[in-house]
Design a protein around this motif. Structure first.
Motif, mmCIF file in Angstrom:
data_model
loop_
_atom_site.group_PDB
_atom_site.id
_atom_site.type_symbol
_atom_site.label_atom_id
_atom_site.label_comp_id
_atom_site.label_asym_id
_atom_site.label_seq_id
_atom_site.Cartn_x
_atom_site.Cartn_y
_atom_site.Cartn_z
ATOM 1 N N GLY A 331 -2.382 8.645 -7.469
ATOM 2 C CA GLY A 331 -1.272 7.790 -6.800
ATOM 3 C C GLY A 331 -1.139 8.116 -5.295
ATOM 4 O O GLY A 331 -1.886 8.800 -4.634
ATOM 5 N N GLY A 390 7.668 2.243 1.865
ATOM 6 C CA GLY A 390 7.356 1.261 0.686
ATOM 7 C C GLY A 390 5.632 1.232 0.423
ATOM 8 O O GLY A 390 5.301 0.513 -0.633
ATOM 9 N N LYS A 393 3.855 1.949 -3.332
ATOM 10 C CA LYS A 393 4.079 0.968 -4.288
ATOM 11 C C LYS A 393 2.994 0.032 -4.204
ATOM 12 O O LYS A 393 2.591 -0.725 -4.850
ATOM 13 C CB LYS A 393 5.464 0.611 -4.451
ATOM 14 N N GLN A 396 -0.336 1.093 -4.903
ATOM 15 C CA GLN A 396 -0.608 1.343 -6.323
ATOM 16 C C GLN A 396 -0.797 0.078 -7.125
ATOM 17 O O GLN A 396 -1.540 -0.131 -7.921
ATOM 18 C CB GLN A 396 0.666 2.023 -6.841
ATOM 19 N N ASP A 397 0.339 -0.994 -6.476
ATOM 20 C CA ASP A 397 -0.055 -2.365 -7.176
ATOM 21 C C ASP A 397 -1.333 -3.092 -6.939
ATOM 22 O O ASP A 397 -1.710 -3.421 -7.954
ATOM 23 C CB ASP A 397 1.037 -3.321 -6.600
#
Length: 485
Positions: A331, A390, A393, A396-397
Motif C-alpha cells: 500500500g 488523499g 486511496k 490504491q484504487d
C-alpha cells in the motif's frame, strides 16, 4: 515455465475485439482524452520552460522494452574518480519532469488524478497523460533536450549509498537501448554509444544485488506472463527477465530507497509499504516446501530460502508461486509530521518510495516534488501538501483497477488461445493447491503460456508434472479450466 513456443491470436478477430471492449466497459475505463485535456497538453508542450541547470554534458541513455515511447528514466554512470576503481560510483538518474508540463488543477492534472496510472493490455495502452506529453514532449527520447528531475547518488566501492541529492536540470539522452539490445551488447562485448555505461550498470547492478542480500531483501524469480504484439496478432508467452533488466531495476530501487530516506528524515512524504509476513503464512510455506520435498532448514530464514530456489526445477517453480502469498498487502502511506507505524517495505527490507515513473504513475510526480523541496531546503509546494492525505486511496484504487484490467486481458487471450482445443491434453505443472480444498488448484502449461485453474477427484500433486485435459475455454466469460483425470 519459460518456453519458446507461443500461440498467435489474430488481432482482427471480432471475438477478441468484442472481449476487449467488454472489459473496458465492465471496468469503466476511459476511451480517450477529452478535447480540453488534449488542448491543455498541447499548450503545455509548446510553453514548457527548461530549468537553468544544464546537464546536457552528461551522455544519458535509456533502457526500456522494445518500442517504448513513454521513457521516464535516463541513466548515466561513472566512477567516483576516473581511473580509481576503489573510489565508488556516481549514479546520475534523470526522471521525466511531468510537473514542468502539468499545472495543479489544470485539465491534464484533473484527468491524471482520475486515471491514476497507465494501463497495459493486449497491444493497447490507456495512458496516464496525453501522448503529446507522455510519448513526446515530456518523454526522455534520444537527442532531445528535456526538463528532468536529476538524481545524483554517490555509492561507495561496495555499492552502498553515501549521498543523494535531486534537482531540476535540462538533460539529453544520447542513446536508446532495448533490453534485448543492451543484453546482447554486454554478452558480445559490442562497442557502441553508451556501452561503457552498460558495463558499469552490470558492475553496479551486481553490487546492489549483494546489498539486497545483505539487508534481507527478496526478489522472487518469477517469469513474466506477457502478451506480445505481432504482425496481425498476439503471442502469449512466459518470459524470464534478462540480467540487464534486473540490474536496471536495481538502479530504480536504489533511487526509491534514497527518496524514502530523504522523506523519512524530513518527516514528510509518501512511502510504498508492505507489512511483514504473517508467521502463519511462513509456517504454511514451510509445509508446502515439505510437501514439495524441498529442503528448508529451520535455521534458514525466508529470504535465504527464496534465493536457494531454482525456477528451472518444476517443484521450485511451484514453490516460487506459493511464495507470492507473502507479498500481499502492499500500500501507500502519506505522512506530514511523524512517520507512519508501518513505514517499511518488507520485501525490499527498507523504506521505499515510488519516484521513477511519473509518466506512468500519478504518485511519482508528488513524491518527486517533495524530494526536490527537501534537497533545496524549501517548503513542500502547497498543491502537494493539500493532495497528500488523499493520495494513498487514489493510488490504491488505480492499482486495483490496473490489476483487474491486466488479469481480465490475460484471461481473454488465454481463452482465445485455447478456444478450439477443448478436450485436448496438455503437459503442465501444478503450482498451487487450495488449503481448504486439495482437489482444486492452478496448473501452468509452458507450451502455450497459460496459467489456469485445475480440478481433480483426487488431491492434486503439488509441484509435480501432470497431463491435464482442457475442459473449458470460453471467450465470452473469459474462463479457462482444466481437469486432471
Amino acid at each position: 515455465m519459460p518456453s519458446n513456443l507461443v500461440v498467435r491470436v489474430k488481432a482482427s478477430s471480432p471475438e477478441i475485439q468484442e472481449g476487449l471492449a467488454a472489459i473496458a466497459a465492465e471496468l469503466d475505463l476511459p476511451a480517450g482524452f477529452p478535447a480540453e485535456v488534449t488542448a491543455a497538453a498541447e499548450r503545455a508542450a509548446d510553453e514548457v520552460v527548461l530549468p537553468e541547470l544544464d546537464r546536457t554534458d552528461l551522455p544519458f541513455l535509456t533502457i526500456d522494452p522494445e518500442g517504448s515511447m513513454d521513457l521516464d528514466q535516463a541513466l548515466h554512470l561513472e566512477r567516483g574518480r576516473p581511473g580509481d576503481k576503489d573510489s565508488g560510483y556516481v549514479v546520475h538518474y534523470a526522471i521525466a519532469d511531468v510537473a514542468a508540463f502539468v499545472r495543479p488543477g489544470d485539465p491534464v492534472d484533473v484527468e491524471a488524478n482520475r486515471r491514476g496510472e497507465t494501463l497495459y493490455g493486449a497491444g493497447t495502452r490507456i495512458p496516464l497523460h496525453p501522448p503529446v506529453l507522455s510519448e513526446d514532449a515530456a518523454s526522455l527520447l534520444p537527442d532531445q533536450v528535456r526538463p528532468a528531475l536529476l538524481w545524483t547518488i554517490r555509492l561507495d566501492a561496495t555499492g552502498a549509498q553515501v549521498d543523494v541529492r535531486v534537482e531540476r536540470a535540462r538533460v539529453r539522452s544520447t542513446a536508446r537501448w532495448s533490453y534485448v539490445e543492451a543484453q546482447r551488447a554486454l554478452d558480445d562485448g559490442t562497442a557502441g554509444p553508451g556501452t561503457e555505461v552498460l558495463e558499469l550498470l552490470r558492475e553496479i547492478g551486481r553490487l546492489r544485488e549483494q546489498q539486497e542480500v545483505a539487508r534481507g531483501g527478496i526478489s522472487l524469480p518469477l517469469p513474466e506472463q506477457e502478451v506480445d504484439e505481432t504482425d496481425g496478432g498476439f503471442q502469449l508467452v512466459f518470459r524470464e527477465q534478462l540480467p540487464v533488466e534486473l540490474w536496471n531495476a536495481q538502479i530504480s530501487l536504489l533511487t526509491g530507497m534514497a527518496a524514502a530516506s530523504l522523506m523519512a528524515g524530513a518527516r514528510v512524504g509518501m512511502l510504498r509499504t508492505l507489512p511483514p509476513a504473517d508467521p502463519r503464512d511462513v509456517a504454511r510455506l514451510r509445509r508446502v516446501a515439505k510437501g514439495l520435498r524441498i529442503s528448508w532448514p529451520q535455521d534458514m530464514d525466508y529470504p535465504a530460502f527464496v534465493r536457494s530456489l531454482d525456477p528451472e526445477v518444476s517443484q521450485h517453480q511451484a514453490m516460487v508461486v506459493a511464495c507470492t502469498r507473502l507479498l500481499r498487502g502492499s500500500g501507500y502511506a502519506a505522512f506530514d509530521g511523524e512517520l507512519p507505524e508501518q513505514s517499511r517495505h518488507s520485501a525490499i527490507a527498507a523504506e521505499y518510495a515510488h519516484v521513477t515513473a511519473p509518466l506512468r504513475r500519478l504518485g511519482d510526480r508528488y513524491a518527486g516534488e517533495i524530494c526536490l523541496a527537501i534537497c533545496a531546503g524549501t517548503p513542500v509546494p502547497d498543491w502537494v501538501s493539500a493532495a497528500l492525505p488523499g493520495l494513498p486511496k487514489v493510488l490504491q484504487d488505480s492499482a486495483s483497477r490496473a490489476g483487474s484490467y491486466e488479469r481480465a486481458v490475460l484471461d481473454l487471450i488465454e481463452a482465445a488461445v485455447l478456444a478450439d482445443r477443448v478436450g485436448k491434453e496438455f503437459d503442465g505443472v501444478v503450482t498451487s493447491v487450495r488449503d481448504d480444498e486439495l482437489t482444486t488448484g492452478v496448473v501452468v502449461l509452458a507450451e502455450v503460456g497459460v496459467e489456469a485453474p485445475v480440478t481433480s477427484e483426487q488431491p492434486l500433486p503439488l509441484g509435480e508434472d501432470v497431463t491435464v485435459t482442457l475442459a473449458t475455454a470460453d471467450l465470452a466469460t473469459r474462463k479457462v479450466a482444466f481437469t486432471l483425470p
